[in-house]
Write a protein that holds these residues in place. Structure first.
Motif, short mmCIF file in Angstrom:
data_model
loop_
_atom_site.label_atom_id
_atom_site.label_comp_id
_atom_site.label_asym_id
_atom_site.label_seq_id
_atom_site.Cartn_x
_atom_site.Cartn_y
_atom_site.Cartn_z
N GLN A 99 14.30 -10.87 11.92
CA GLN A 99 13.68 -9.56 12.12
C GLN A 99 12.23 -9.61 11.65
O GLN A 99 11.97 -9.84 10.47
CB GLN A 99 14.43 -8.48 11.33
N ARG A 100 11.31 -9.41 12.56
CA ARG A 100 9.89 -9.43 12.20
C ARG A 100 9.54 -8.21 11.34
O ARG A 100 9.97 -7.11 11.62
CB ARG A 100 9.03 -9.43 13.44
N THR A 101 8.74 -8.46 10.32
CA THR A 101 8.24 -7.38 9.48
C THR A 101 6.73 -7.26 9.57
O THR A 101 6.14 -6.36 8.99
CB THR A 101 8.64 -7.59 8.00
N GLY A 102 6.13 -8.18 10.29
CA GLY A 102 4.68 -8.18 10.46
C GLY A 102 4.29 -9.38 11.30
O GLY A 102 5.15 -10.08 11.86
N THR A 105 5.55 -12.85 9.95
CA THR A 105 6.44 -12.70 8.80
C THR A 105 7.72 -11.98 9.22
O THR A 105 7.76 -11.29 10.24
CB THR A 105 5.78 -11.89 7.66
N GLY A 106 8.73 -12.13 8.41
CA GLY A 106 9.99 -11.45 8.67
C GLY A 106 11.10 -12.01 7.81
O GLY A 106 10.91 -12.98 7.08
N ILE A 107 12.25 -11.38 7.90
CA ILE A 107 13.42 -11.78 7.13
C ILE A 107 14.61 -11.82 8.09
O ILE A 107 14.74 -10.98 8.98
CB ILE A 107 13.71 -10.79 5.98
N HIS A 108 15.47 -12.78 7.87
CA HIS A 108 16.65 -12.92 8.71
C HIS A 108 17.68 -11.84 8.38
O HIS A 108 17.89 -11.51 7.22
CB HIS A 108 17.27 -14.32 8.50
N GLU A 109 18.32 -11.30 9.41
CA GLU A 109 19.33 -10.26 9.22
C GLU A 109 20.46 -10.71 8.31
O GLU A 109 21.00 -9.92 7.54
CB GLU A 109 19.95 -9.86 10.57
N LEU A 110 20.84 -11.98 8.39
CA LEU A 110 21.94 -12.47 7.56
C LEU A 110 21.57 -12.44 6.07
O LEU A 110 22.41 -12.14 5.23
CB LEU A 110 22.37 -13.88 7.98
#
Length: 157
Positions: A99-102, A105-110
């Motif tokens: 999931q992109r946050t910028g 950058t981003g964090i994985h849903e898991l």
């Protein structure tokens, strides 16, 4: 001269094999963790980390040196999850995505699904799951040697 070359090749191969075997974490790929648990049920211990996190790298280095952790590996699956991986990961029948946050950058849903206690995600985060994929423990932060020893003892029971 030929003898010297053969000796050097043998030495390089031997050292290369030894280097790869020493200090290896007994890790199961996060992609294979679901199937591993279903085929041979036992708890799973997941370390959620990032490449840039110095505390995560410190924790991994401690694990490599911890003989008790490596000796206890028959009692649980150990897996690492890079919270910034862009790969889709299927875990316990559901596919999770990055999931992109910028920009860039981003964090994985898991990572959020497993380690998002209190609506925040810290690195490293430890997650312990049972054979039915229930989350038993979420611990954000570095486990010191004593806490890691206690966790290993619990996993061996």
């Amino acid at each position: 001269m030929l003898f010297f070359r053969k000796l050097m090749v043998t030495l390089i191969i031997t050292l290369g094999m030894c280097h790869g075997a020493v200090g290896q974490l007994p890790a199961t790929s996060i992609h294979a963790l679901t199937d591993s648990i279903r085929l041979h049920p036992k708890p799973g211990l997941i370390l959620i980390s990032t490449r840039w996190c110095t505390y995560c790298q410190l924790q991994k280095a401690q694990l490599k040196k911890n003989k008790d952790f490596q000796a206890a590996s028959p009692y649980f699956y150990f897996s690492e999850l890079d919270a910034e991986t862009s790969e889709n990961i299927t875990f316990n029948g559901r596919t999770y995505a990055f999931q992109r946050t910028g920009v860039g950058t981003g964090i994985h849903e898991l990572a959020y699904a497993l380690g998002n206690a209190d609506n925040r995600l810290a690195f490293p985060t430890w997650v312990l799951i049972d054979e039915r994929f229930n989350i038993l423990l979420t611990y954000p932060g570095v486990l010191d040697k004593k806490a890691l020893t206690e966790l290993i003892k619990k996993l061996q029971e």
